[in-house]
Design an enzyme around this catalytic site. Sequence first.
Site, short mmCIF file in Angstrom:
data_model
loop_
_atom_site.label_atom_id
_atom_site.label_comp_id
_atom_site.label_asym_id
_atom_site.label_seq_id
_atom_site.Cartn_x
_atom_site.Cartn_y
_atom_site.Cartn_z
CB SER A 21 -4.23 -0.18 8.54
OG SER A 21 -3.38 -0.25 9.78
CB CYS A 22 -5.50 -4.76 7.31
SG CYS A 22 -3.90 -4.71 6.57
#
Length: 179
Positions: A21-22
Amino acid sequence: LAKHDARQLRNAQREIYMSSSCGLCGKQSLDRIETQAPPIDGNFTVGREVLLGLTDTMRQEQATFDRTGGLHAAAQFGHDGRLRTLREDVGRHNAVDKVIGQAVLAGQMPMDPGVLLISGRSSFEIMQKAAMAGIAVVCAVSAPSSLAVDFAKRMNMTLVGFLRPGRMNVYHDDGRIVG
């Protein structure tokens, strides 16, 4: 093993699911996402015409994208527009990690300020990764998030969006883009 023992062993197993994920996922508030990095300084400059040619150079080097049509790319360039590193991945964050990871493995940290070009949009997390690596200029072929623009201003980074042949939007620049 006896049938009973095998079932007991199976029931005792645990699975942990991970995701890529970011970096924002799981954070409770925006004030908890930023890590400490020194502002980018130095006299790094890059010509406007050099920046305008980077997307063509990156696209020409995307061999896996040519075969699949479904990958993002991140590329590091010098002030002269010469490609230093290009990596592809299904996620733009992962492609950035691969570019920075290459520099880590080569013992080149912090990285030469240079230019980081990404094939998607620029986000706060990508800006933060670039700052931690010492990159001065981040360009993207799409839009930046508002958090990315704010971060660029705080960290004295140059941020360019919608970089295409012949045009670009400069969201923050402290005199690094010349010409």
